[in-house]
Design a protein around this motif. Structure first.
Motif, PDB file in Angstrom:
ATOM      1  N   ASP A 220       0.832  -1.204   0.000  1.00 54.94           N
ATOM      2  CA  ASP A 220       0.000   0.000   0.000  1.00 54.94           C
ATOM      3  C   ASP A 220       0.866   1.253   0.000  1.00 54.94           C
ATOM      4  OD1 ASP A 220      -2.223  -1.466  -0.018  1.00 54.94           O
ATOM      5  OD2 ASP A 220      -2.769  -1.173   2.086  1.00 54.94           O
ATOM      6  N   GLU A 221       1.897   1.250   0.864  1.00 58.36           N
ATOM      7  CA  GLU A 221       2.741   2.431   0.979  1.00 58.36           C
ATOM      8  C   GLU A 221       3.491   2.712  -0.316  1.00 58.36           C
ATOM      9  OE1 GLU A 221       2.953   4.665   3.396  1.00 58.36           O
ATOM     10  OE2 GLU A 221       1.346   3.585   4.408  1.00 58.36           O
ATOM     11  N   LEU A 222       3.964   1.642  -0.949  1.00 55.22           N
ATOM     12  CA  LEU A 222       4.842   1.825  -2.111  1.00 55.22           C
ATOM     13  C   LEU A 222       4.133   2.493  -3.276  1.00 55.22           C
ATOM     14  CD1 LEU A 222       6.977  -1.440  -2.203  1.00 55.22           C
ATOM     15  CD2 LEU A 222       7.707   0.873  -1.674  1.00 55.22           C
ATOM     16  N   SER A 223       2.796   2.435  -3.291  1.00 47.83           N
ATOM     17  CA  SER A 223       2.111   3.038  -4.427  1.00 47.83           C
ATOM     18  C   SER A 223       1.698   4.480  -4.127  1.00 47.83           C
ATOM     19  CB  SER A 223       0.889   2.196  -4.789  1.00 47.83           C
ATOM     20  OG  SER A 223       0.030   2.136  -3.681  1.00 47.83           O
ATOM     21  N   LYS A 224       2.146   5.019  -2.982  1.00 44.84           N
ATOM     22  CA  LYS A 224       1.733   6.380  -2.635  1.00 44.84           C
ATOM     23  C   LYS A 224       2.622   7.414  -3.327  1.00 44.84           C
ATOM     24  CE  LYS A 224      -0.772   5.482   1.509  1.00 44.84           C
ATOM     25  NZ  LYS A 224      -0.789   5.442   2.967  1.00 44.84           N
ATOM     26  N   PRO A 225       2.089   8.632  -3.511  1.00 48.58           N
ATOM     27  CA  PRO A 225       2.820   9.655  -4.281  1.00 48.58           C
ATOM     28  C   PRO A 225       4.180  10.011  -3.691  1.00 48.58           C
ATOM     29  CG  PRO A 225       0.546  10.316  -3.927  1.00 48.58           C
ATOM     30  CD  PRO A 225       0.739   9.066  -3.150  1.00 48.58           C
ATOM     31  N   TYR A 226       4.311   9.975  -2.349  1.00 53.76           N
ATOM     32  CA  TYR A 226       5.603  10.412  -1.798  1.00 53.76           C
ATOM     33  C   TYR A 226       6.734   9.487  -2.214  1.00 53.76           C
ATOM     34  CZ  TYR A 226       5.365   6.959   2.023  1.00 53.76           C
ATOM     35  OH  TYR A 226       5.318   5.812   2.752  1.00 53.76           O
ATOM     36  N   VAL A 227       6.392   8.219  -2.497  1.00 50.30           N
ATOM     37  CA  VAL A 227       7.420   7.296  -2.963  1.00 50.30           C
ATOM     38  C   VAL A 227       7.851   7.681  -4.379  1.00 50.30           C
ATOM     39  CG1 VAL A 227       7.951   4.885  -3.441  1.00 50.30           C
ATOM     40  CG2 VAL A 227       6.474   5.483  -1.523  1.00 50.30           C
ATOM     41  N   VAL A 228       6.853   8.067  -5.183  1.00 51.05           N
ATOM     42  CA  VAL A 228       7.171   8.525  -6.542  1.00 51.05           C
ATOM     43  C   VAL A 228       8.063   9.755  -6.469  1.00 51.05           C
ATOM     44  CG1 VAL A 228       6.196   9.330  -8.706  1.00 51.05           C
ATOM     45  CG2 VAL A 228       4.971   7.627  -7.341  1.00 51.05           C
ATOM     46  N   VAL A 241      12.954   2.796  -0.650  1.00 55.26           N
ATOM     47  CA  VAL A 241      12.148   1.810   0.076  1.00 55.26           C
ATOM     48  C   VAL A 241      12.350   1.931   1.586  1.00 55.26           C
ATOM     49  CG1 VAL A 241      11.740  -0.642   0.421  1.00 55.26           C
ATOM     50  CG2 VAL A 241      12.151   0.233  -1.873  1.00 55.26           C
ATOM     51  N   MET A 242      13.623   2.023   2.007  1.00 52.40           N
ATOM     52  CA  MET A 242      13.901   1.907   3.430  1.00 52.40           C
ATOM     53  C   MET A 242      13.611   3.189   4.213  1.00 52.40           C
ATOM     54  SD  MET A 242      14.766  -1.165   3.591  1.00 52.40           S
ATOM     55  CE  MET A 242      15.544  -1.507   5.147  1.00 52.40           C
ATOM     56  N   ARG A 243      13.764   4.335   3.576  1.00 57.70           N
ATOM     57  CA  ARG A 243      13.669   5.597   4.311  1.00 57.70           C
ATOM     58  C   ARG A 243      12.297   5.789   4.946  1.00 57.70           C
ATOM     59  NH1 ARG A 243      17.498   9.368   2.737  1.00 57.70           N
ATOM     60  NH2 ARG A 243      17.988  10.805   4.347  1.00 57.70           N
ATOM     61  N   TYR A 244      11.227   5.774   4.137  1.00 56.79           N
ATOM     62  CA  TYR A 244       9.893   6.082   4.669  1.00 56.79           C
ATOM     63  C   TYR A 244       8.907   4.925   4.650  1.00 56.79           C
ATOM     64  CZ  TYR A 244      12.023  10.617   4.281  1.00 56.79           C
ATOM     65  OH  TYR A 244      12.893  11.642   4.410  1.00 56.79           O
ATOM     66  N   PRO A 245       8.704   4.280   3.486  1.00 63.49           N
ATOM     67  CA  PRO A 245       7.635   3.264   3.470  1.00 63.49           C
ATOM     68  C   PRO A 245       7.861   2.169   4.502  1.00 63.49           C
ATOM     69  CG  PRO A 245       8.480   3.646   1.252  1.00 63.49           C
ATOM     70  CD  PRO A 245       9.372   4.377   2.177  1.00 63.49           C
ATOM     71  N   VAL A 246       9.087   1.668   4.621  1.00 61.75           N
ATOM     72  CA  VAL A 246       9.334   0.585   5.569  1.00 61.75           C
ATOM     73  C   VAL A 246       9.075   1.063   6.993  1.00 61.75           C
ATOM     74  CG1 VAL A 246      11.143  -0.838   6.570  1.00 61.75           C
ATOM     75  CG2 VAL A 246      10.891  -0.706   4.103  1.00 61.75           C
ATOM     76  N   ARG A 247       9.477   2.311   7.280  1.00 63.84           N
ATOM     77  CA  ARG A 247       9.264   2.810   8.646  1.00 63.84           C
ATOM     78  C   ARG A 247       7.783   2.846   8.990  1.00 63.84           C
ATOM     79  NH1 ARG A 247      12.624   8.147   9.368  1.00 63.84           N
ATOM     80  NH2 ARG A 247      10.962   8.688  10.813  1.00 63.84           N
ATOM     81  N   ILE A 248       6.974   3.228   8.012  1.00 68.11           N
ATOM     82  CA  ILE A 248       5.534   3.275   8.292  1.00 68.11           C
ATOM     83  C   ILE A 248       4.970   1.863   8.400  1.00 68.11           C
ATOM     84  CG2 ILE A 248       3.316   3.935   7.321  1.00 68.11           C
ATOM     85  CD1 ILE A 248       4.702   6.382   6.191  1.00 68.11           C
ATOM     86  N   ALA A 249       5.457   0.991   7.529  1.00 64.08           N
ATOM     87  CA  ALA A 249       4.922  -0.366   7.531  1.00 64.08           C
ATOM     88  C   ALA A 249       5.407  -1.165   8.731  1.00 64.08           C
ATOM     89  CB  ALA A 249       5.306  -1.078   6.238  1.00 64.08           C
ATOM     90  N   LEU A 250       6.325  -0.575   9.516  1.00 66.45           N
ATOM     91  CA  LEU A 250       6.862  -1.312  10.662  1.00 66.45           C
ATOM     92  C   LEU A 250       5.924  -1.368  11.854  1.00 66.45           C
ATOM     93  CD1 LEU A 250      10.661  -0.679  11.062  1.00 66.45           C
ATOM     94  CD2 LEU A 250       9.431  -2.785  10.653  1.00 66.45           C
TER      95      LEU A 250
END
Lengths: 328, 400
Positions: A220-228, A241-250
């Motif tokens: 879910d996180e990976l498809s969000k605009p901030y990742v783009v 990948v590691m900076r933000y999405p993983v932290r949220i998914a943790l």
């Protein structure tokens, strides 16, 4: 923050009360009590016991008091004096017997929790980033298998495999030659060789569940605009990948303590019975079968308390991690 | 359960609903489906279509049905009685089934058969060792006469689907146990017990879960708080110690059938919490809906609103949750029986069969005692999980 913690602890009190009621209810369930079953087994083997002696013992342990009085005696002893009652079968106070066993239950559960985290984090991230790749499908397959195989069957299978192919004794914590020996590197290694089976067995289903959750959240996180955006401004793929999405998914990793811990403790109980480990499980089963009620009740109570503490810790950690939780 | 009369909010083409859009944001259009047909399909048609498009779930459903079929006709399908001991064939290894016999002149004849055993007794340990004797042929066939039984406890019968033509000869396709009982027959009879425990257990936890969940979600307030606390307490307790405690309280003197129902009840007593949560959540979401207000304004009582207006909407969700709860119960029964405090012999369940595999040395001599019952449990649990996942996805056909 402290307000939140205090509130959370306050909310635990009714739950604790409920757990103590359930534990007490369970040990009162079997018809008769330890003395009646003792008498039955003694008269089976032709021994007799003086009725006056029986009456004295009944009075000492309050076996004829009403339920409420018995419960109150039991729980006030625990809360006020740390006195868990008396184990009829072992002829010793319960508190002499349980702490070692609860300690090993806790340490194996924690080791299994670390195993769960260590295995599911990389696999979960890999699965989410490489969705529908071969590796992802393999992980999903083993995940489903891990969820489907009951602990004790996995334990039996691993025991069989290691007995058959490695010729290794797998029950207990040590090989015969190391029991009671001094701590040496050999003994540590031997302990490790015995511990990996229970840890893998207990951790498998939790690992499988956590991989699935992490994969779903991270996808879910990976498809969000901030990742783009991160990718567009030229961050390396690893950082993206590691900076933000993983932290949220943790977050589920932390909240996992709350719901994985009861499963782990459940798992330790039955796995320890199969593998004959010196944890609470085998002793609990024996106490239940022989109606050694205070011992059994204390184990059930402490296991419940342990999971409650686990939930508390996970909630507090979650609040530390995520301000949205502590400010509502 | 046929057509439900609420779906005016659900059909894609029924126009705007005023200020608040509650209908589906995404229509369930899939390539190859006629949009006009979807528009007039009932909720259940859509659910079925979505379910059947999930191949894995359908396959899992077939497996589950197959196991129930085996359980239903256990006596007929099992080659022999599960309690028939063959003292000459203790721990006999599995025989494999072949279909053709080679003649003296090298030709092949159709004759289903298994190979006989040759027995040698180890002089030191006095243990029997079996080897498959390639020369002795035990012909087997369909619809053969064998050990008599009462089908469903009612009809006297002797015909078995499958067995040796001469009932005195051994046919143990999955091997035998310590008393020489045929593992295949025991496994088939165990299927009946283990699968039905899941089904009966889930019905009782369904009743508890739905009633408490509905009360909790519909009334809110104090009712909700109390029920939520109870759920919290129960789910905070590690299940296995609790199950152990409850099961150990079952007196040894009770009859097997009583023990069966009590164990089922014990297993379901802790499993209703998930269901209650699910139902509560849905009720919380639905109780503010217009159709509920309309029903209340029409003068429906609370019970009628709950059971007639809201619960039918949840049927598909409840079915999915229930399917996912069944394997938990099967595993719980297996674990309890395995530990010796659940079902006991002469009742045969998968857990009772696994009791024979408790000793690692026994498993080393007769690995089939572990492999087959464990395999049955794992396959069942997997199948129920895939089926339940598919049903959960299909339960809400308007989501993608």
């Amino acid at each position: 923050m402290w307000v939140y913690v205090v509130k959370r602890i306050f909310l635990m009190i009714p739950t604790l009360f409920g757990i103590s009621l359930i534990s007490f209810f369970i040990i009162q369930l079997p018809p008769g009590d330890y003395l009646t079953s003792l008498l039955a087994s003694m008269s089976d083997s032709g021994q007799t016991i003086d009725p006056a002696e029986i009456a004295r013992m009944r009075a000492t342990y309050g076996l004829d008091d009403p339920m409420v009085v018995q419960y109150f005696k039991w729980i006030s002893g625990i809360v006020l004096r740390g006195d868990f009652g008396y184990s009829f079968e072992w002829g010793r106070p319960v508190s002499d017997l349980i702490w070692d066993r609860m300690g090993s239950t806790l340490s194996i559960s924690l080791a299994a929790l670390v195993f769960v985290w260590a295995v599911s984090l990389p696999i979960g991230i890999y699965s989410a980033v490489h969705r529908h790749s071969v590796g992802d499908h393999v992980a999903t397959f083993f995940g489903f298998l891990g969820l489907a195989i009951p602990n004790f069957i996995l334990a039996l299978t691993l025991m069989y495999v290691s007995y058959k192919y490695f010729g290794q004794s797998v029950g207990g914590l040590f090989s015969p030659e190391y029991i009671g020996a001094d701590w040496t590197w050999g003994r540590v290694w031997d302990l490790f060789m015995h511990l990996w089976i229970p840890i893998v067995v207990i951790g498998t289903s939790g690992t499988a569940a956590l991989i699935r959750i992490l994969r779903a959240n991270l996808t879910d996180e990976l498809s969000k605009p901030y990742v783009v955006t991160a990718r567009a401004k030229g961050l390396s793929e690893f950082n993206v990948v590691m900076r933000y999405p993983v932290r949220i998914a943790l977050n589920p990793f932390v909240s996992a303590i709350g719901w994985v811990l009861p499963n782990l403790i459940s798992g330790v109980t039955i796995t320890a019975i199969v593998l004959n480990l010196p944890t609470a499980g085998p002793l609990l089963l024996r106490a239940l079968v022989s109606q050694d009620m205070y011992l059994a009740g204390s184990f059930i109570l402490l296991m419940g308390v342990l999971t409650l503490i686990g939930m508390l810790i996970s909630d507090v950690l979650l609040a530390l991690l995520d301000p949205r939780i502590r400010f509502t | 359960m046929t057509h439900l009369d609420y779906p005016s909010t659900a059909l894609p083409d029924d126009g705007p609903h005023g200020s608040e859009e509650r209908g589906p944001a995404i229509s369930p259009l899939r390539p190859g489906m006629d949009p006009g047909k979807i528009a007039v399909s009932s909720q259940w048609t859509l659910i079925w279509q979505k379910f059947f498009s999930n191949k894995v779930a359908v396959a899992a459903g077939v497996v589950v049905l197959f196991f129930y079929f085996i359980g239903l006709f256990a006596e007929f399908l099992a080659p022999t009685s599960p309690s028939l001991a063959q003292p000459r064939f203790t721990y006999a290894p599995p025989q494999s089934l072949s279909f053709f016999v080679t003649d003296a002149d090298g030709g092949w004849t159709w004759q289903p058969h298994v190979k006989g055993y040759t027995t040698t007794v180890d002089p030191a340990s006095l243990r029997r060792a079996f080897a498959i004797d390639e020369n002795s042929v035990i012909p087997v066939g369909f619809f053969v006469e064998g050990t008599p039984y009462r089908f469903w406890g009612l009809i006297e019968m002797k015909t078995h689907l499958f067995g040796p033509l001469d009932p005195s000869q051994p046919m143990n396709l999955l091997g035998t146990d310590s008393l020489g009982r045929d593992l295949l027959s025991r496994l088939i009879h165990g299927t009946r017990i283990s699968m039905s425990i899941g089904l009966i257990g889930v019905v009782s936890s369904l009743v508890i879960g739905v009633v408490l969940g509905a009360l909790s979600g519909y009334f809110g307030g104090w009712t909700d708080l109390v029920i939520q606390r109870i759920i919290e307490v129960i789910s905070a307790m590690p299940t296995i110690p609790l199950w152990l405690g409850l099961a150990a309280a079952v007196p040894i003197v009770w009859s097997p059938i009583t023990v069966y129902f009590v164990v089922t009840l014990i297993v379901s007593l802790l499993a209703w919490t998930g269901l209650a949560r699910e139902v509560r959540g849905r009720f919380l979401a639905l109780r503010g809906e217009d159709f509920v207000t309309a029903a209340i304004l029409d003068g429906s009582g609370r019970a009628r609103v709950i059971f007639r207006h809201i619960l039918p909407l949840l049927t598909s969700h409840i079915l999915a949750v229930v399917t996912l709860a069944i394997p938990t119960m099967i595993v719980a029964e297996t674990a309890l029986s395995f530990l010796g405090i659940g079902l006991k012999a002469p009742v045969v369940s998968w857990g009772v069969l696994l009791q024979d595999a408790q000793n690692i040395r026994t498993v080393a001599t007769a690995p089939w005692l572990l492999i087959w019952p464990a395999g049955a449990v794992v396959i069942t649990v997997l199948a129920f999980n895939f089926l339940g996942d598919g049903m959960r996805d299909a339960a809400d056909p308007y989501e993608t």
